[in-house]
Design a protein around this motif. Structure first.
Motif: not given
Length: 400
Positions: A20-32, A388-400
């Protein structure tokens, strides 16, 4: 496992904070961050569920928590009912026992190799010796002697004696005893000749003594008795001998049928049992028997141990080779087990129920948690990772 599950939850929290702290600099950390966020939720939810089974989470009296301590009596009753309905049913026990060859297993055990058989014989011998030495001699001897005396008192001796005497007469087994009695009479006459002469002399009147006929009368009596014993010994059809045999036959019949004769025998039996000499005789028999048993049992190579081993080995061979005996024993064991399940099943499950009821809530919690707690911690770990895996799946659906 608690440390592993809790450590994983803490790691997910740290990962969430870092991403969360480094997400603005590294957008891919949103998945993490999505993975760590959902993992924390899953881990906390499973932690709450697992903890609620055994205690109040964080000590808070939240409804429907500390489930096991609050419901231990109902759990005990349910467990007892489950065991009774699914395991202690006679049909289930009989079906299970049908596939178990108890007799064959016993036969193989009894028909053991030399080392095993020796150990069994020695163990049995030591056990017998320890029992006879460990039990109080005076008390045990009193019990044994009292049991013998009581058994004899309850037993009707007269019919047994009559039957034994009748059997001996029918099979001519009384003849040697009768001939021995005749020979004893002959020896008694020779040994007591002077006593008989003295008795005749004392009983004779003064006329016979004056004429010296008392000595001749004594000679005649002795000669007659000697002749009688000799004739009875050599002539089986001698009238006196036949009279004696008839008297013995009558006695055998009276012992079995005559109430007066039986009463006399019973009275004589009671007098003998009350006699101190008989009590001492029984005590001597007991002491000799006890000492012989201990002496034989203490020697591993004694005949007693060897014979015991032979008997055990023979029993084992019979159980292995005789299918009918093996089948009969297995059937008996199967019926006995089913009968015990039917007769004592309710008592067994009551023992389970009452034992759990007697435990305090802390004991129940500790024992169940020690039994299944490790697996429950795996649930927390799995919940964290799956979340955690469910969270990734939900984030993937949210970004589509």
């Amino acid at each position: 496992m608690k440390l592993a599950a809790t450590g994983l939850l803490v790691a997910m929290a740290a990962l969430f904070a870092a991403s969360r702290a480094f997400e603005p600099a590294y957008p891919w950390l949103a998945w993490v961050k999505a993975f760590a966020e959902a993992a924390m939720v899953g881990g906390l939810a499973d932690w709450f569920a697992v903890t609620a089974l055994f205690r109040h989470p964080l000590g808070l009296p939240i409804p429907h928590t500390a489930i096991i301590p609050r419901n231990k009596d109902r759990i005990g009753d349910s467990l007892a009912t489950f065991i009774n309905e699914n395991f202690l049913v006679p049909a289930v026990v009989a079906r299970r026992m049908r596939n178990i060859d108890i007799a064959g297993a016993a036969g193989r055990f009894l028909k053991a190799p030399a080392g095993e058989g020796t150990r069994i014989r020695q163990g049995a011998s030591r056990l017998i010796a320890d029992i006879f030495e460990g039990l109080d001699d005076e008390r045990l001897g009193g019990i044994v002697k009292g049991a013998i005396a009581q058994r004899i008192q309850k037993m009707q001796v007269a019919p047994l004696l009559g039957h034994a005497l009748a059997s001996a007469i029918n099979e001519d087994r009384h003849v040697p005893m009768l001939e021995a009695a005749i020979r004893w009479l002959s020896r008694a006459l020779d040994a007591n000749e002077e006593l008989i002469r003295e008795m005749v002399h004392k009983k004779a009147n003064w006329v016979l003594k004056l004429a010296g006929l008392d000595a001749k009368l004594a000679d005649a009596i002795l000669d007659g008795l000697r002749k009688l014993s000799a004739e009875m010994s050599t002539d089986p059809t001698h009238p006196v001998r036949i009279k004696v045999e008839e008297a013995l036959a009558q006695l055998a019949n009276d012992l079995q049928t005559n109430a007066a004769t039986q009463a006399k025998v019973e009275d004589l039996k009671e007098q003998l049992l009350a006699n101190r000499s008989v009590a001492l005789w029984i005590d001597a028999i007991w002491q000799r028997g006890r000492e012989s048993i201990i002496r034989a049992a203490r020697n591993p190579d004694a005949a007693m141990a060897g014979r015991l081993g032979d008997v055990l080995r023979s029993m084992g061979e019979s159980l292995e080779q005789d299918r009918r005996v093996r089948s009969a024993i297995n059937q008996f064991v199967r019926r006995a087990a089913a009968g015990m399940a039917q007769s004592y099943g309710s008592s067994i499950v009551m023992l389970v129920s009452e034992t759990i009821r007697s435990w305090d809530a802390r004991t129940v919690t500790a024992r169940l948690e020690s039994a299944v707690g490790r697996d429950l911690q795996y649930i927390r770990i799995n919940g964290t990772l799956v979340g955690g895996l469910v969270g990734v799946a939900i984030h993937a659906l949210d970004t589509i």
